[in-house]
Design an enzyme around this catalytic site. Structure first.
Site, mmCIF file in Angstrom:
data_model
loop_
_atom_site.group_PDB
_atom_site.id
_atom_site.type_symbol
_atom_site.label_atom_id
_atom_site.label_comp_id
_atom_site.label_asym_id
_atom_site.label_seq_id
_atom_site.Cartn_x
_atom_site.Cartn_y
_atom_site.Cartn_z
ATOM 1 C CE1 TYR A 292 -23.176 -8.062 -16.269
ATOM 2 C CE2 TYR A 292 -24.851 -6.416 -16.708
ATOM 3 C CZ TYR A 292 -23.591 -6.929 -16.934
ATOM 4 O OH TYR A 292 -22.745 -6.315 -17.824
ATOM 5 N N PRO B 53 -19.296 3.587 -19.019
ATOM 6 C CG PRO B 53 -17.620 2.427 -20.167
ATOM 7 C CD PRO B 53 -17.858 3.624 -19.289
ATOM 8 C CB ALA C 151 -23.041 -4.419 -20.607
ATOM 9 C CB THR D 167 -12.395 -1.355 -21.562
ATOM 10 O OG1 THR D 167 -13.380 -0.325 -21.421
ATOM 11 C CG2 THR D 167 -12.278 -2.100 -20.249
ATOM 12 C CE LYS E 204 -14.739 2.074 -17.633
ATOM 13 N NZ LYS E 204 -14.780 0.653 -17.309
ATOM 14 C CG HIS F 100 -14.419 -3.451 -15.431
ATOM 15 N ND1 HIS F 100 -13.908 -3.321 -16.692
ATOM 16 C CD2 HIS F 100 -15.697 -3.884 -15.602
ATOM 17 C CE1 HIS F 100 -14.823 -3.666 -17.581
ATOM 18 N NE2 HIS F 100 -15.918 -4.010 -16.945
ATOM 19 C CG ASP G 93 -14.634 3.950 -13.253
ATOM 20 O OD1 ASP G 93 -13.884 3.181 -12.610
ATOM 21 O OD2 ASP G 93 -15.037 3.677 -14.392
ATOM 22 N N GLY G 94 -15.105 4.180 -9.803
ATOM 23 C CA GLY G 94 -15.008 3.104 -8.808
ATOM 24 C C GLY G 94 -15.393 3.591 -7.427
ATOM 25 N NE ARG H 127 -21.389 -2.760 -8.959
ATOM 26 C CZ ARG H 127 -20.059 -2.713 -9.059
ATOM 27 N NH1 ARG H 127 -19.423 -1.559 -8.960
ATOM 28 N NH2 ARG H 127 -19.369 -3.821 -9.251
HETATM 29 C C1 LIG Z 1 -23.479 -3.727 -14.845
HETATM 30 C C2 LIG Z 1 -22.148 -3.169 -15.270
HETATM 31 C C3 LIG Z 1 -21.767 -3.268 -16.601
HETATM 32 C C4 LIG Z 1 -20.542 -2.739 -17.020
HETATM 33 N N1 LIG Z 1 -20.229 -2.775 -18.342
HETATM 34 C C5 LIG Z 1 -19.071 -2.224 -18.760
HETATM 35 C C6 LIG Z 1 -18.755 -2.172 -20.138
HETATM 36 O O1 LIG Z 1 -19.531 -2.584 -21.009
HETATM 37 N N2 LIG Z 1 -17.540 -1.644 -20.493
HETATM 38 C C7 LIG Z 1 -16.660 -1.144 -19.558
HETATM 39 O O2 LIG Z 1 -15.576 -0.686 -19.918
HETATM 40 N N3 LIG Z 1 -16.969 -1.159 -18.241
HETATM 41 C C8 LIG Z 1 -18.131 -1.666 -17.833
HETATM 42 N N4 LIG Z 1 -18.445 -1.645 -16.504
HETATM 43 C C9 LIG Z 1 -17.549 -0.960 -15.553
HETATM 44 C C10 LIG Z 1 -17.935 0.530 -15.427
HETATM 45 O O3 LIG Z 1 -17.664 1.230 -16.626
HETATM 46 C C11 LIG Z 1 -17.184 1.244 -14.296
HETATM 47 O O4 LIG Z 1 -15.803 1.083 -14.480
HETATM 48 C C12 LIG Z 1 -17.574 0.794 -12.889
HETATM 49 O O5 LIG Z 1 -18.923 0.424 -12.815
HETATM 50 C C13 LIG Z 1 -17.305 1.930 -11.906
HETATM 51 O O6 LIG Z 1 -17.548 1.530 -10.598
HETATM 52 P P1 LIG Z 1 -18.930 1.849 -9.801
HETATM 53 O O7 LIG Z 1 -19.944 0.918 -10.346
HETATM 54 O O8 LIG Z 1 -18.539 1.577 -8.387
HETATM 55 O O9 LIG Z 1 -19.284 3.304 -10.039
HETATM 56 C C14 LIG Z 1 -19.655 -2.164 -16.071
HETATM 57 C C15 LIG Z 1 -20.044 -2.088 -14.724
HETATM 58 C C16 LIG Z 1 -21.269 -2.577 -14.325
HETATM 59 C C17 LIG Z 1 -21.652 -2.447 -12.886
HETATM 60 C C1 LIG Z 2 -23.771 -8.952 -21.758
HETATM 61 C C2 LIG Z 2 -22.332 -8.740 -22.047
HETATM 62 C C3 LIG Z 2 -21.589 -8.195 -20.875
HETATM 63 C C4 LIG Z 2 -20.202 -7.886 -21.253
HETATM 64 C C5 LIG Z 2 -19.350 -7.376 -20.118
HETATM 65 C C6 LIG Z 2 -19.743 -6.021 -19.623
HETATM 66 C C7 LIG Z 2 -18.848 -5.607 -18.484
HETATM 67 O O1 LIG Z 2 -17.811 -5.013 -18.726
HETATM 68 C C8 LIG Z 2 -19.229 -5.923 -17.104
HETATM 69 O O2 LIG Z 2 -18.475 -5.529 -16.172
HETATM 70 O O3 LIG Z 2 -20.272 -6.575 -16.869
#
Ligand SMILES: Cc1cc2nc3c(=O)[nH]c(=O)nc-3n(C[C@H](O)[C@H](O)[C@H](O)COP(=O)(O)O)c2cc1C
Ligand SMILES: CCCCCCC(=O)C(=O)O
EC number: 1.1.3.15
Length: 346
Positions: A27, A80, A82, A159, A231, A255, A286-287, A310
């Protein structure tokens, strides 16, 4: 520090992989489609070069930054993400403690196992923002905004790049392996069924508003006293639109390459967005941020602060709050050293 403690984020990734379950790891790591954007995020940082100014007095360096009126010890915050329960039994409470111990900010995801209040109480001195989903019922949004305000959250994050979730609600409701709760989604509702039930999937579908629009963003801006951060912006036109709506900050993000694949690396679009915004809103990125020089490059190209997704989860999976702290400290120390070596941005 024991010999085995990871000392770079790359080492943290490898160590966390050993500790996380296969489900959690897949995930966390999952990129969108072919992973083109996910790969580009990292590669793009490596295309930029820093030209140092030497022989300046860099003995004392100040890494601190003020974002939306709050001072952080250094310009790296937690994006953020999840379902922290997949990575640690105390989930978001632990992440919040790790972030607070480094005097930086954590954005709590709506998809968290703990409520806004519980997370705030777990690390009372920490700075927190709340990533709020869009809901069909505006009354629910209003209640959530009020809860975030009451619990001391300092900004609302919306977002923009996720009109639909990659996970179908049915899959969320039927595949999460643990006893998940989503108190910031259920609010006062009793979840209509346990995880695994189609009733719960149906509840998500009926409650959460997918495919939100600028009108929803505008509504949030008008209905909270808190600053609003948008975002997932990658285009100059969207950045200008955000400014027109009075959005307080823009987080340039794709994202982590998990939404539309084939969009540009965030660092590549950052300078144009900073130019278009022209100081009317704060701009973050970010990213793919994994080293202190990545942070320095983003700052040099106009970001006020960067966020990590991450890597914070790697820290969490590896060693709970201490792991999150260690990941942040590595970035802080690497940034401080890079600032000295660059002789600039101090
Ligand atoms: C496991 C996971 C869950 C995430 N959940 C959310 C979320 O709930 N809401 C959101 O806006 N972005 C979510 N993101 C995106 C992150 O906020 C962020 O934009 C992204 O992870 C940044 O890149 P990086 O992982 O390379 O640092 C998620 C990313 C990951 C890896
Ligand atoms: C368990 C719900 C996950 C919702 C999506 C979270 C997210 O933004 C992601 O990249 O994963």
């Amino acid at each position: 520090m024991s010999a085995a403690t990871p000392t770079t984020l790359a080492e943290f990734e490898a160590s966390a992989r050993q500790k996380a379950t296969a489900f959690a790891w897949s995930y966390l790591s999952r990129p969108g489609e072919d992973g083109q954007t996910h790969t580009d995020n990292r590669r793009a940082f490596k295309r930029y070069r820093l030209i140092p100014r030497n022989l300046r007095d860099v003995y004392i360096r100040d890494t601190s930054v003020t974002i939306l009126g709050t001072k952080l010890d250094f310009p790296v915050a937690i994006a953020p993400t999840a379902t922290h329960l997949l990575f640690h039994p105390e989930a978001e409470l632990t992440t919040a403690r790790g972030a607070a111990s480094m005097n930086t900010l954590m954005v709590l995801s709506s998809w968290s196992h703990h409520s806004l209040k519980q997370v705030a109480e777990a690390a009372p001195r920490g700075v927190r923002w709340f990533y709020m989903l869009f809901y069909r019922d505006r009354g629910r949004m209003k209640r959530l905004l009020e809860r975030a305000e009451r619990a001391g959250y300092a900004a609302i994050v919306l977002t923009a790049d996720q009109p639909f979730f990659t996970f179908s609600f049915r899959k969320v409701a039927t595949t999460l392996p643990l006893d998940f709760r989503f108190p910031n989604i259920y609010l006062d509702d009793n979840p209509p069924g346990p995880l695994g039930s189609l009733e719960l999937a149906e509840y998500f579908k009926k409650t959460v508003k997918e495919a939100a629009t600028w009108e929803d963003v505008e509504w949030v801006k008008k209905n909270t006293r808190l600053p609003v951060v948008l975002k997932g912006i990658l285009s100059v036109d969207d950045a200008k639109m955000a400014v027109r709506l009075g959005i307080d900050a823009i987080l340039v993000s794709n994202h982590g390459g998990r939404q539309l694949d084939g969009v540009p690396a965030t660092i590549d679009v950052l300078p144009d967005i900073v130019g278009a915004v022209g100081g009317e809103a704060e701009v973050y990125l970010d990213g793919g941020v994994r080293t202190g020089t990545d942070v320095l490059k983003a700052l040099a190209l106009g970001a006020r602060c960067v966020f990590i997704g991450r890597p914070a989860l790697w820290g969490l999976a590896y060693n709970g709050a201490e792991g999150v702290q260690q990941v942040l400290k590595i970035l802080k120390d690497e940034l401080s050293l890079a600032m000295a070596r660059a002789g600039k941005y101090i």
